[in-house]
Design an enzyme around this catalytic site. Structure first.
Site, PDB file in Angstrom:
ATOM      1  CG  HIS A 232      75.779  33.308  54.451  1.00 12.96           C
ATOM      2  ND1 HIS A 232      75.210  32.371  53.617  1.00 12.96           N
ATOM      3  CD2 HIS A 232      74.780  34.165  54.766  1.00 12.96           C
ATOM      4  CE1 HIS A 232      73.937  32.651  53.440  1.00 12.96           C
ATOM      5  NE2 HIS A 232      73.645  33.738  54.130  1.00 12.96           N
ATOM      6  CG  ASP A 260      76.578  29.475  52.495  1.00 13.78           C
ATOM      7  OD1 ASP A 260      76.784  29.607  53.718  1.00 13.78           O
ATOM      8  OD2 ASP A 260      75.829  30.217  51.845  1.00 13.78           O
ATOM      9  N   GLY A 340      67.187  37.182  54.939  1.00 17.54           N
ATOM     10  CA  GLY A 340      66.536  36.527  56.057  1.00 17.54           C
ATOM     11  C   GLY A 340      66.127  35.102  55.741  1.00 17.54           C
ATOM     12  CB  SER A 342      70.540  33.056  54.599  1.00 21.42           C
ATOM     13  OG  SER A 342      71.057  33.711  53.483  1.00 21.42           O
ATOM     14  CB  SER A 357      73.712  29.329  49.408  1.00 21.74           C
ATOM     15  OG  SER A 357      74.918  30.062  49.334  1.00 21.74           O
TER      16      SER A 357
END
Length: 389
Positions: A232, A260, A340, A342, A357
């Site tokens: 993402h 993801d 942040g 991720s 994720s």
């Protein structure tokens, strides 16, 4: 001092956020490491002790027992054969527990050193019921937003759906879950927790890994030719800049929702190192492989916003119903995260586990976070994890 800091972050940037600094030339690696005992630093032991409790000796013993369970799990599953009902790590006993549906398989599992328990349903049966829900979520109507997630829980031998409090009897929720309920395999938990969300963020000065100049994420793990992160965070062709704003690379592959994960190729002088950044909380962790930790194991996360936090593996192969759509095959943890973080690294001992994720909550009040397993990402893109040997 400025020069030293720049070198440190130059190394970290290729592993930015989640993958860190300090390292020599990249060493190629297969998805799994050998069976050597983990090399545990005092700082890592202290981090696990801080977040999970107990003494330093107990944390050390736990990490070593988890490593043994991780390497034993595939052999115990083969011993169980068609009767296999899943497995998990029992932290109190320090052993791998394997669910089986017949006594003969229990005896075979016991000979491997794992502890067998009898259950009614095989993992294949439970996975089939979950797959039916996944298939329905992939249709045009999707899954109702009131359903947060669904998964197979080997410890209860059930398919578990997490549903917004008060929504379990809504017609759309009941209709979506009907197939698993009619098979007698469903347990519904009503939760008052916030809706799960991804953990990308807007640009924050001084932090690494920016996508198209307006999104910040965290690097997961170095692979030969680049690094892996969350899907993402960017789309194929998206440009990536490092901590210092210089061009770093390009998204070569990305999937979200559904899965993801992403693969970013690098250039412009950036290089790879087999390290997860400890952010001063712990020593930077060397990555030696990617043995998959069982449910119940400790796991730690490195991220550019909240840095280093630890917890336990709660679930596997969970489907999480984000607002953008369902994402399959995630591993649930009790570790906190914030925007942040991720894409950042999840690691158990010295074994890579996955990339961050999303989740709910924060690192002040607590929460839950899911990661996409790294071995799936390596397989999807035909990548080799960079390890220290």
């Amino acid at each position: 001092m400025r020069r030293t800091t720049r070198l440190r972050w130059g190394l970290a940037a290729l592993l930015a956020l989640g993958t860190g600094t300090l390292g020599l030339a990249p060493a190629s690696a297969a998805p799994a490491a050998g069976t050597a005992a983990p090399q545990l630093t005092s700082a890592l032991v202290a981090a696990v002790q801080r977040d999970l409790g107990g003494t330093a000796a107990e944390a050390t013993a736990r990490l070593r027992d988890e490593a043994a369970a991780s390497t034993l799990a595939p052999r115990a599953q083969r011993a169980a054969g068609a009767a296999y009902g899943g497995s998990w790590f029992d932290a109190e006993q320090g052993t791998l527990v394997v669910a089986v549906t017949d006594p003969g398989a229990a005896n075979a599992v016991r000979t491997t050193g794992a502890t067998p328990v009898r259950v009614t349903h095989t993992l294949a049966t439970l996975d089939g019921a979950k797959a039916a829900l996944d298939k329905r979520a992939g249709t045009a109507s999707g899954a109702p937003s009131a359903i947060r997630s669904w998964r197979v829980d080997p410890r209860t031998n059930r398919v578990v759906a997490e549903v917004q409090a008060g929504a379990a009897d809504r017609p759309d929720v009941a209709a979506f879950l009907a197939s698993a309920r009619s098979a007698g395999l469903l347990t519904v938990h009503e939760e008052s927790t916030p809706e799960p969300r991804t953990f990308s963020a807007g640009v924050v000065g001084g932090d690494p890994y920016y996508i198209n100049g307006n999104t910040r994420c965290s690097i997961g793990f170095a692979v030969v030719g680049g690094f892996v992160s969350a899907g993402h965070c960017g789309t194929p062709g998206s440009s990536v800049a490092g901590w210092d704003g210089s061009w770093m690379g390009t998204f070569a592959g990305s999937t979200f929702p559904g899965r993801d994960y992403s693969y970013i190729t690098i250039g412009n002088g950036w290089w790879t190192v087999p390290v997860v950044l400890g952010w001063g909380t712990v020593s930077d962790a060397l990555v030696r492989g990617s043995w998959e930790a069982p449910i119940g194991s400790s796991v730690c996360r490195s991220g550019s916003t909240t840095h280093w936090h630890c917890g336990t593996v709660l679930t596997k192969n969970e489907t999480v119903n984000y607002s953008q759509g369902a994402v399959y095959g995630l591993t649930g943890t009790s570790v906190c995260a914030e925007p942040g973080d991720s894409g950042g690294s999840f690691i158990t001992g010295d074994q890579a586990q996955g990339v961050t994720s999303g989740g709910w909550g924060n690192c002040s009040s607590g929460g839950q976070t899911w990661f996409q397993p790294v071995n799936e990402i390596l397989s999807r893109y035909g990548l080799r994890l960079v390890t220290s040997g």
